[in-house]
Design a protein around this motif. Sequence first.
Motif, mmCIF file in Angstrom:
data_model
loop_
_atom_site.group_PDB
_atom_site.id
_atom_site.type_symbol
_atom_site.label_atom_id
_atom_site.label_comp_id
_atom_site.label_asym_id
_atom_site.label_seq_id
_atom_site.Cartn_x
_atom_site.Cartn_y
_atom_site.Cartn_z
ATOM 1 N N GLY A 60 0.819 -1.213 0.000
ATOM 2 C CA GLY A 60 0.000 0.000 0.000
ATOM 3 C C GLY A 60 0.847 1.255 0.000
ATOM 4 O O GLY A 60 0.560 2.219 -0.723
ATOM 5 N N ALA A 203 -4.747 -1.556 -4.623
ATOM 6 C CA ALA A 203 -4.109 -0.315 -4.189
ATOM 7 C C ALA A 203 -3.967 0.684 -5.332
ATOM 8 O O ALA A 203 -4.075 1.900 -5.125
ATOM 9 C CB ALA A 203 -2.738 -0.613 -3.583
ATOM 10 N N ALA A 238 -3.714 -3.613 2.014
ATOM 11 C CA ALA A 238 -3.045 -2.770 1.016
ATOM 12 C C ALA A 238 -3.922 -1.584 0.636
ATOM 13 O O ALA A 238 -3.442 -0.448 0.514
ATOM 14 C CB ALA A 238 -2.698 -3.591 -0.223
ATOM 15 N N THR A 241 -4.034 0.926 3.531
ATOM 16 C CA THR A 241 -2.767 1.649 3.640
ATOM 17 C C THR A 241 -2.666 2.730 2.572
ATOM 18 O O THR A 241 -2.275 3.875 2.856
ATOM 19 C CB THR A 241 -1.590 0.672 3.503
ATOM 20 O OG1 THR A 241 -1.700 -0.353 4.489
ATOM 21 C CG2 THR A 241 -0.270 1.395 3.668
ATOM 22 N N ALA A 242 -3.010 2.381 1.322
ATOM 23 C CA ALA A 242 -2.965 3.367 0.242
ATOM 24 C C ALA A 242 -3.918 4.528 0.528
ATOM 25 O O ALA A 242 -3.597 5.698 0.283
ATOM 26 C CB ALA A 242 -3.315 2.707 -1.093
#
Length: 466
Positions: A60, A203, A238, A241-242
């Motif tokens: 991410g 992502a 992921a 996180t992105a």
Amino acid sequence: MSPVKYRTRKKIVRLRRQPLIQYGLRLLRNRYHSTLEANEVIRHQALQFLPFLIASFITGFVAFGYSRLFSGAEWLSHWLYGLHPFSIFIVTPVCFVASWWLVRRFAPFARGSGIPQVMAAVELMKPETEAKVSPFLSLRVLGVKIVSSSIKVVGGGILGREGPTIQIAASIFRQIYNWLPKWWPPLSQQNFVIAGAASGLAAAFNTPLGGIVFAIEELSRFHLRHYKSPLFIAVIIAGITAQAFGGSYLYLGYPKTGFNSWVMVPGLILVSVVCGYFASRMSVLMLKLMRAMGRVKKVLPQLGIVLFCALFVAIFIYWLGPEAMGSGKEIMERTLYTADKAIPWYLPFVRMNGLMASFTFGGAGGVFAPSLSAGACFGGWIAQLLELSGSNANLLILVGMTAFLTGVTRAPFTSAIILFEMTDRHSVIFFLLLGALLSNLVASLVDKHSFYDHLKESYLHEVGQG
């Protein structure tokens, strides 16, 4: 009571208590062992999921950084063109040669999209061929992929970052897998890499369902139940996180769509057929050009081909402007969000020819976003022919994007789900699926196999497995 009788009764009471004490001790011992077993199961599961969590977080973060770098490279290419249009005849050749040289010198299998390389790597993940996976997935490939594609887009190359992000993510996951100590609970490397590729797509586009469907439709040859939990975890972590770094966003926002006229029915069919045909025909031509490039072994002739491709792209950019360069996201946003939906008849073909020239000479770069922009051009052009506007034209544009992407990838459900998640248009999912399936049918008449399948077989042949 006599002393003898008292001692006898006390002994009987003691004998009666003894089984109760033994039963209690057995119960405590069993509870202790069951607790140890439960803790061991929890520990085992935690150790199995921990690598997925770490790899997904890194994916991410890297996907976010790559998207910012890629956007900056596109901005720089537009700025250089705006500074002086003629500068493109210097910038494009220099950038194309640099992109090609980096791949040729440091990581030959970092060229192109990245999705066929992941498909080939997954197929090679068997005990007898596992050693041949490294050329496709490694930290070196990751670095070259990012730098080479970013340089090429500075030069105005028509390419996307989504396919490269998939190879980048799969490389991250494989590296984490290789770093696990020998005492770690066993994990399936194939499942690990498939989850990584899916998390990369999720992502890149912020499309978690698209990532899952992509893994099932494009990469997986086993039943989903064997790897569903790791796949879902990788995609979710992921994606989160992105989003944590870049914020929650839709790749294409919230375009207005409608179905207010029966003239839309032939329009939808026409867009799907046209996009499916031209997407598959473009794929066939790209494969022929890449094979021709592969037959040229000497460096100087290869360099001449790279320069020819660069000048070919530069001429279109010089005469037609920024819409003949980059990923084409500006075209998609203009046609979906402004009243200016005018698409000249030649623009889809300019995008296709530019993509062929940008992709085939050997530098890094994907075809996802350029395919979407070409489909948007066809959709907008056909909407003009049918005198459709507003939300009706937007629907044709979205169907065109779905159909063209399907014609290249032959993954109709992945294409439809990605467009659905990009725009959050629940009401048009059936139209997107219809367009994708029609396009897939037409594309199959042109070539039975997808562009990615052909490239995968080519890569396997290069490493001696074809």
